[in-house]
Write an enzyme that holds these catalytic residues in place. Structure first.
Site: not given
Ligand code: NDP
Ligand code: 2IT
Length: 445
Positions: A126, A166
């Site tokens: 990561k 992420d």
């Molecule tokens: P994005 O940046 O697309 O979206 C994040 C969302 O969460 C936004 O709505 C943001 O609000 C909100 N957020 C972030 N930090 C905070 C905080 N400290 N307090 C409150 N709200 C918060 O990220 P993703 O959707 O990609 O990721 C979301 C989660 O999913 C994370 O935990 C990530 O690790 C996990 N994840 C992502 C994957 C991926 O493929 N993208 C895969 C597996 C897991 P705002 O817009 O106001 O910042």
């Molecule tokens: O938390 C996760 O699994 C991710 N942010 C996606 C990682 C990836 O390599 O697609």
């Protein structure tokens, strides 16, 4: 916790002071692993746990860039290459002001087990930066990404380490990162990053995959109780990549999704969230959820507060770590909660997990329920390696098979260890055994 494991855990905590999220992730995994060590004492002999908790390599670097007013800005970049027993390090990059080593290490540690559960040949890693993308222009984002890659490029590669997105890193950022990698190395190495645009080596379904996968996993959990998403009242936290696609998939399964949030507040839309409008506001305009409420009648917007104050039968936390605490969990349970599928990484505190498990709520931990994103990244790597590109239908079918497979492996592992329905135990043991076997086979590395 098993006394032998607790001693190892305490050493890990002492060796890594001040990294609360990493401590939490390690503790949660160790709590599941006592029974495996009873059956396989050779794992203790080979110090597998001590090795697993020490990243193979950690890189911390300066990221200098200039903002639009010409001022020099300095951020800190990270890449933690945690474990390569099963394949090249694989995991996302997070750009958020809260990022520090403890967050990157918790995410990298979780990623080892998650990636093992997918059944794909990928190790765990990561990275990210404390850079805050909020309010930055495209040009600033590009300069930041170029500077970040100017150091990162020497540590990654399709056979070494394959980053992706992420929080704060999506298709736009992956584009700028890929462009700079190509420019520095003079190689069109598609497999070095995933989450690429579809015309330059990306995979269909990758943008949707994490949210879709979380809902597919949760649907499989519901089936074990003779239920489905049909008619469930769903609350989702976040409104980013994972949240939006989880909402879309839950609606396609006839759920009623009534609320979601961003870091400023949450909306309640009893008529069901309009995903088209949500995408327009959050993905196209990069705006705030408040803007959604201003454009659609009957929607209430609550500034601040917690989206977990909204009653739900299914909760899908898709924002960030430790966003759902024990009190929120108890309130949700009192008001009829049936299932939780974690789209985010470690969104439920340990107290919240205990509440869910003690009250018999179906609980799918992130390392299993959100593995669809990284699994589809591995499908992107597969397409890149064969210079091929698959249809949406074929790729979605593969994702579905992988998520059903992860669900079934977690469930059967929980059964095997005498704790039916305990997906935390199933995911931790299922992922761990696979990595431990590979580490034993590869000698002392
Ligand atoms: P994005 O940046 O697309 O979206 C994040 C969302 O969460 C936004 O709505 C943001 O609000 C909100 N957020 C972030 N930090 C905070 C905080 N400290 N307090 C409150 N709200 C918060 O990220 P993703 O959707 O990609 O990721 C979301 C989660 O999913 C994370 O935990 C990530 O690790 C996990 N994840 C992502 C994957 C991926 O493929 N993208 C895969 C597996 C897991 P705002 O817009 O106001 O910042
Ligand atoms: O938390 C996760 O699994 C991710 N942010 C996606 C990682 C990836 O390599 O697609």
């Amino acid at each position: 916790m098993d006394a032998r494991l607790e001693a190892i855990r305490n050493t890990v905590l002492a060796r890594n002071p001040g990294e609360a999220e990493f401590h939490q992730a390690v503790t949660e995994v160790f709590e599941s692993l006592g029974p495996v060590h009873d059956r396989h004492p050779e794992l203790l002999e080979a110090a597998i746990l001590e090795r697993l908790c020490e990243p193979e390599r950690q890189i911390i670097f300066r990221v200098p860039w200039t903002d639009d007013s010409g001022r020099v800005q300095i951020n800190r970049g990270f890449r933690v290459e945690f474990n390569s027993a099963l394949g090249p390090y694989k995991g996302g990059l997070r750009f958020h002001p809260s990022v520090y080593l403890g967050i990157v290490k918790f995410l990298g540690f979780e990623q080892i087990f998650k990636n093992a559960l997918t059944g794909m040949p990928i190790g765990g890693g990561k990275g990210g930066s404390d850079f805050d993308p909020r309010g930055r222009s495209n040009a600033e984002i590009m300069r930041f990404c170029q500077s970040f890659m100017t150091e990162l490029y020497r540590h990654i590669g399709e056979y070494t380490d394959v980053p992706a997105g992420d929080i704060g890193v999506g298709g736009r950022e992956i584009g700028y990162l890929f462009g700079q990698y190509k420019r520095i190395t003079n190689r069109y190495e598609s497999g070095v990053l995933t989450g690429k645009g579809i015309s330059w080596g990306g995979s269909l379904v990758r943008p949707e995959a994490t949210g879709y996968g979380t809902v597919i996993f949760t649907q499989e959990m519901l089936k074990t109780r003779g239920k489905s998403f049909d008619g469930q009242r769903v609350v989702v936290s976040g409104s980013g990549n994972v949240a939006i696609n989880a909402i879309a998939k839950a609606q396609s399964f006839d759920a009623s999704v009534v609320a979601c949030s961003d870091s400023s507040g949450y909306i309640v839309d009893e008529a069901g969230i309009d995903v088209g409008l949500l995408r327009e506001v959050k993905e196209v305009e990069r705006g705030r959820l408040k803007d959604y409420s201003l454009r659609r009648p009957g929607v209430s917007y609550v500034e601040g507060g917690s989206v977990w104050d909204v009653d739900a039968t299914v909760a899908l936390p898709c924002a960030t770590q430790n966003e759902l605490d024990g009190d929120a969990a108890a309130r949700l349970v009192r008001n009829g909660l049936v299932a939780v599928g974690e789209g985010a990484n470690m969104p439920s505190t340990r107290e919240a997990v205990a509440v869910f498990q003690d009250s018999g709520v179906l609980f799918g931990p992130g390392k299993a329920a959100n593995a669809g994103g990284v699994a589809t990244s591995a499908l992107e790597m597969q397409q890149n390696a064969s210079r091929d590109s698959w249809t949406f239908e074929h790729t979605e079918q593969r994702l579905t098979e992988i998520m059903v497979g992860i669900h079934d492996r977690c469930a059967s592992t929980a059964d095997e260890y005498g704790e039916p329905g305990n997906y935390v135990l199933g995911a931790n043991i299922g992922g761990f055994v696979k990595v431990a076997d590979a580490m034993l086979a590869q000698g002392l590395i």
